[in-house]
Motif scaffolding. Structure first.
Motif, short mmCIF file in Angstrom:
data_model
loop_
_atom_site.label_atom_id
_atom_site.label_comp_id
_atom_site.label_asym_id
_atom_site.label_seq_id
_atom_site.Cartn_x
_atom_site.Cartn_y
_atom_site.Cartn_z
N ARG A 137 -7.48 -6.52 -0.77
CA ARG A 137 -7.12 -7.37 0.03
C ARG A 137 -7.75 -7.43 1.21
O ARG A 137 -8.17 -6.52 2.11
CB ARG A 137 -5.55 -6.46 1.03
N ALA A 160 -3.54 -0.61 -7.59
CA ALA A 160 -3.37 -1.68 -5.91
C ALA A 160 -4.91 -3.20 -6.74
O ALA A 160 -5.16 -2.66 -7.50
CB ALA A 160 -4.15 -0.41 -5.25
N GLU A 191 4.66 0.65 -1.72
CA GLU A 191 3.94 -0.17 -2.81
C GLU A 191 3.50 0.29 -3.29
O GLU A 191 4.28 -0.25 -4.64
CB GLU A 191 3.79 -1.39 -2.14
N ILE A 192 1.72 0.38 -3.56
CA ILE A 192 0.65 0.95 -4.55
C ILE A 192 1.56 2.26 -5.36
O ILE A 192 1.52 2.45 -6.17
CB ILE A 192 -0.43 1.01 -3.73
N ARG A 252 -8.14 1.19 -1.30
CA ARG A 252 -6.17 1.62 -1.34
C ARG A 252 -5.39 1.95 -2.38
O ARG A 252 -4.49 2.95 -2.23
CB ARG A 252 -5.84 -0.33 -1.24
N ALA A 296 2.22 -0.89 2.73
CA ALA A 296 2.19 -1.44 1.84
C ALA A 296 1.70 0.32 0.91
O ALA A 296 1.51 -0.64 -0.28
CB ALA A 296 0.74 -1.68 2.43
N ALA A 339 3.14 -0.96 8.93
CA ALA A 339 2.39 -2.04 7.95
C ALA A 339 1.98 -1.17 6.83
O ALA A 339 2.29 -1.31 5.78
CB ALA A 339 2.11 -3.31 8.60
N LEU A 340 0.78 -0.94 7.57
CA LEU A 340 0.12 0.36 6.15
C LEU A 340 0.53 1.27 5.70
O LEU A 340 0.91 1.05 4.42
CB LEU A 340 -1.31 0.32 6.83
#
Length: 270
Positions: free
Chosen positions: A197, A194, A187-188, A146, A184, A180-181
């Motif tokens: 998940r 990270a 945000e990382i 991630r 995410a 959504a990905l």
């Protein structure tokens, strides 16, 4: 448009078969290459002509046949750079484990999985898993993967995600839920790290940071710990700074001029 399942292009497969066969010996005749590859002699002759024109093979003599030139070293430059990153990171990672007790992992993304290149797990009194270098972890579940996805260039990210979707299995649904990905991964990037998940009931968590070489990710560092030992917020508060410091030191050392692979001579040795 999703990629189809990877299938080898036959001329490319044959070319690499000849290169690999030559690389296993000092020199090889046409007959020896036929025996080693199972390809027809006319096909091998045509491939050798192309490889000679490109500078990867030279003709030695009728008796000895052909051999690879030092230009083939260029094909391993990326792998040698991974080894350099590991060499630089190793003492810093071992020091971290001695001082904190927690195991560290250095990984890179290979296709749709994360490959572990080095770990201090055997030296850690707090290691709870027998991770080996042959193990592979799904990119979208692993903290290492991630972090890599969040910080790698956009074209590389798209290629990895297309391959995940084309292959199906773990992560395919997350790729299809693109919004959504993307959120995410954004945000990382914003927070600089990270966490794992996993869709499985895994009792271990990972905190990962990227090792950046300009705009490219050279590798990612991850600390693994039981979820019962600390929360994600506690792990970030305690260990994000030292992990980030290691990543910066490794990036600075591997981007120094002396860390770069030496230029390859175009002359073949006698």
């Amino acid at each position: 448009m999703p990629l189809a399942s990877p299938r080898p292009i036959e001329p490319v497969r044959r070319t690499f078969a000849v290169l690999e066969a030559l690389n296993r010996r000092r020199a090889g005749t046409l007959s020896a290459l036929v025996d080693a590859t199972g390809l027809p002699k006319p096909t091998i002759a045509r491939l050798l002509e192309t490889l000679i024109a490109l500078g990867y093979v030279s003709h030695v003599s009728r008796a000895r046949g052909y051999r690879v030139t030092d230009r083939v070293v260029l094909l391993s430059a990326g792998a040698r750079f991974v080894h350099r990153v590991v060499d630089v990171a190793t003492p810093h990672m071992r020091r971290f484990t001695r001082e904190s007790g927690w195991p560290l992992y250095l990984g890179t993304v290979s296709g749709t999985t994360v490959a572990i290149r080095y770990t201090t797990s055997p030296e850690s009194p707090l290691s709870f898993e027998p991770t080996g270098y042959a193990d592979r972890f799904p990119v979208l579940e692993s903290a290492l993967g991630r972090a890599w996805l969040a910080f790698c260039p956009e074209d590389e990210r798209r290629a990895i995600l297309r391959e995940i979707e084309a292959k199906g299995g773990t992560g395919r649904e997350a790729v299809r839920q693109g919004g959504a990905l993307r959120a995410a991964l954004a945000e990382i990037r914003a927070q600089g790290f990270a966490f794992t998940r996993s869709t499985r009931q895994d009792r271990l968590n990972g905190l990962a940071v990227p090792i950046m070489g300009g705009d490219h990710v050279l590798g990612c560092l991850s600390m693994r710990f039981p979820k019962s030992a600390m929360s994600e917020a506690e792990a970030a508060q305690r260990y994000l700074a030292p992990l980030g410091a290691i990543a910066r030191r490794v990036a600075e050392a591997t981007s120094a001029p002396e860390a770069l692979p030496p230029p390859v001579s175009r002359r073949s040795s006698a």
